[in-house]
Design a protein around this motif. Structure first.
Motif, PDB file in Angstrom:
ATOM      1  N   PHE A 307      15.900   4.258  30.128  1.00 23.62           N
ATOM      2  CA  PHE A 307      15.621   3.941  30.567  1.00 23.62           C
ATOM      3  C   PHE A 307      15.166   2.082  30.043  1.00 23.62           C
ATOM      4  N   TYR A 308      14.960   1.313  31.069  1.00 25.83           N
ATOM      5  CA  TYR A 308      14.991  -0.024  30.115  1.00 25.83           C
ATOM      6  C   TYR A 308      13.441  -0.180  30.309  1.00 25.83           C
ATOM      7  N   GLU A 309      13.009  -1.239  29.181  1.00 29.57           N
ATOM      8  CA  GLU A 309      11.376  -2.062  29.314  1.00 29.57           C
ATOM      9  C   GLU A 309      11.644  -2.719  30.320  1.00 29.57           C
ATOM     10  N   TRP A 310      10.321  -2.992  30.229  1.00 29.81           N
ATOM     11  CA  TRP A 310      10.989  -3.679  31.537  1.00 29.81           C
ATOM     12  C   TRP A 310       8.870  -5.324  31.586  1.00 29.81           C
ATOM     13  N   PRO A 311       9.617  -6.421  32.137  1.00 34.86           N
ATOM     14  CA  PRO A 311       7.745  -7.090  32.045  1.00 34.86           C
ATOM     15  C   PRO A 311       7.282  -7.297  33.288  1.00 34.86           C
ATOM     16  N   ALA A 312       6.318  -6.493  32.565  1.00 38.78           N
ATOM     17  CA  ALA A 312       4.616  -6.418  33.471  1.00 38.78           C
ATOM     18  C   ALA A 312       3.435  -7.163  32.771  1.00 38.78           C
TER      19      ALA A 312
END
Ligand SMILES: Cc1ncc(COP(=O)(O)O)c(C=O)c1O
Length: 344
Positions: A307-312
């Motif tokens: 999976f990818y890390e995502w900006p939040a």
């Protein structure tokens, strides 16, 4: 345990079978074949009105060309600041609209509001060349945060756009997931709520490579054959795009695929919350955005999860938001294993 992207999924069996079924023999090129004609009629049935449908190869092309149909000199297109057209299309919308400006708006859960839209449009009054002129509003359905606009929200945005004489475009790369979540008809989610043009995505949800631009008023599509050809997206063997849609749309297969993906996303979301983790955004389609400690991310990856890390927003130094995407090809056993590992 591949949750990297729904673009990682192959083609579903009905789509592959349809491709094989239509593979042999000779047929007129450039969209004049019987399969393209039949599938185009099928789109009109699905949307309960005559629509003008154009196949293209990618979602980027669908979005950029749909917006180009409404381009004006100094045109401004409004969307969420995290929209795919803003951040993931390498300037294609700007390029194909002849230098149009994309204006990104903030908004919770990946959605824009009519208030923010109206305020932004007011910066571009008619008759003032200094500020350019409004040309289109674009929303993503489902959004890049995995949320889904309700039909009332779409109607309010359409009314604001139409109040300034501009169209509402819907980036439906995950349209099937949104329709499945809402439990409404494709018509209710689009033209009945004021959408003028739709990028109808199918690649992520079972097709090999098939996207369509759907105009709900064919008068707006008069220039589109030229725009598409000029952009190199008039497929000579259009029957193969049509064949994919043939398999995709038959018997509600597209919605069954989306329901499978959405259901597993719900399972992941609920499982992670039950294990004590928080979600960056509510789960409404086929994407889940949990906030996980780095130690848990490492454990999941070591066990083979992808999976990818995502900006939040509001992310601490020892944790990251990640994006988990399910698809028609996601195995429930992988979801169960992932949740077991996450629970530690
Ligand atoms: C919201 C959204 N729009 C459009 C697209 C289409 O992109 P592509 O040009 O890769 O088919 C994507 C694909 O990731 C997407 O997530």
């Amino acid at each position: 345990m591949i949750f990297s992207s729904d673009n990682w999924a192959g083609a579903s069996a009905p789509v592959s079978e349809a491709l094989t079924r239509h593979a042999s023999g000779l047929a007129p090129a450039y969209g004049n074949d019987p399969v393209t004609e039949a599938v185009s009629r099928r789109f009109s049935e699905i949307f309960e009105r005559d629509v003008a449908v154009f196949f293209v190869a990618t979602g980027t092309a669908a979005n950029a060309l749909a917006l180009s149909a409404y381009a004006r000199p100094g045109g401004v297109v409004f969307s969420h600041s995290g929209a795919h057209i803003q951040v993931d299309e390498c300037g294609a919308p700007e390029f194909f609209t002849g230098g149009g400006k994309l204006r990104g708006l903030a908004g919770a859960n990946g959605k824009i509001t009519p208030e923010a839209l109206s305020a932004a449009m007011a910066d571009h009054p008619d008759g003032n060349p200094m500020h350019g002129q409004v040309s289109a509003v674009s929303i993503s359905q489902a959004t890049e945060c995995g949320t889904v606009y309700r039909s009332g929200e779409i109607r309010a945005l359409a009314d604001a756009a139409h109040g300034r004489g501009i169209p509402l475009h819907m980036d439906g790369a995950r349209f099937a997931n949104a329709v499945s979540f809402l439990g409404l008809t494709p018509a209710e989610v689009t033209w009945k709520a004021g959408v003028d043009v739709l990028s109808f995505g199918a690649t992520k949800n079972g097709c090999w490579c098939a996207e369509a631009v759907v105009f709900f008023n064919s008068d707006n599509a008069l220039q589109f054959p030229y725009l598409r050809k000029r952009a190199g997206h008039l497929l000579s063997k259009s029957r193969f795009a049509a064949a994919q849609f043939d398999g995709y749309l038959a018997g509600g297969h597209w919605l069954a695929n989306a329901a499978h993906a959405n259901g597993l996303a719900q399972t992941i979301g609920e499982g992670l919350v039950a294990a004590g983790y928080r979600l960056a955004w509510p789960v409404e389609a086929n994407e889940v955005f949990p906030v996980l400690p780095h130690s848990v991310i490492a454990r999941l990856r070591a066990a083979g999860a992808m999976f990818y890390e995502w900006p939040a927003d509001n992310i601490g130094s020892d944790e990251s938001a990640v994006r988990l995407v399910t698809s028609f090809a996601t195995d429930p056993a992988d979801v169960a294993r992932f949740l077991e590992l996450a629970a530690g």
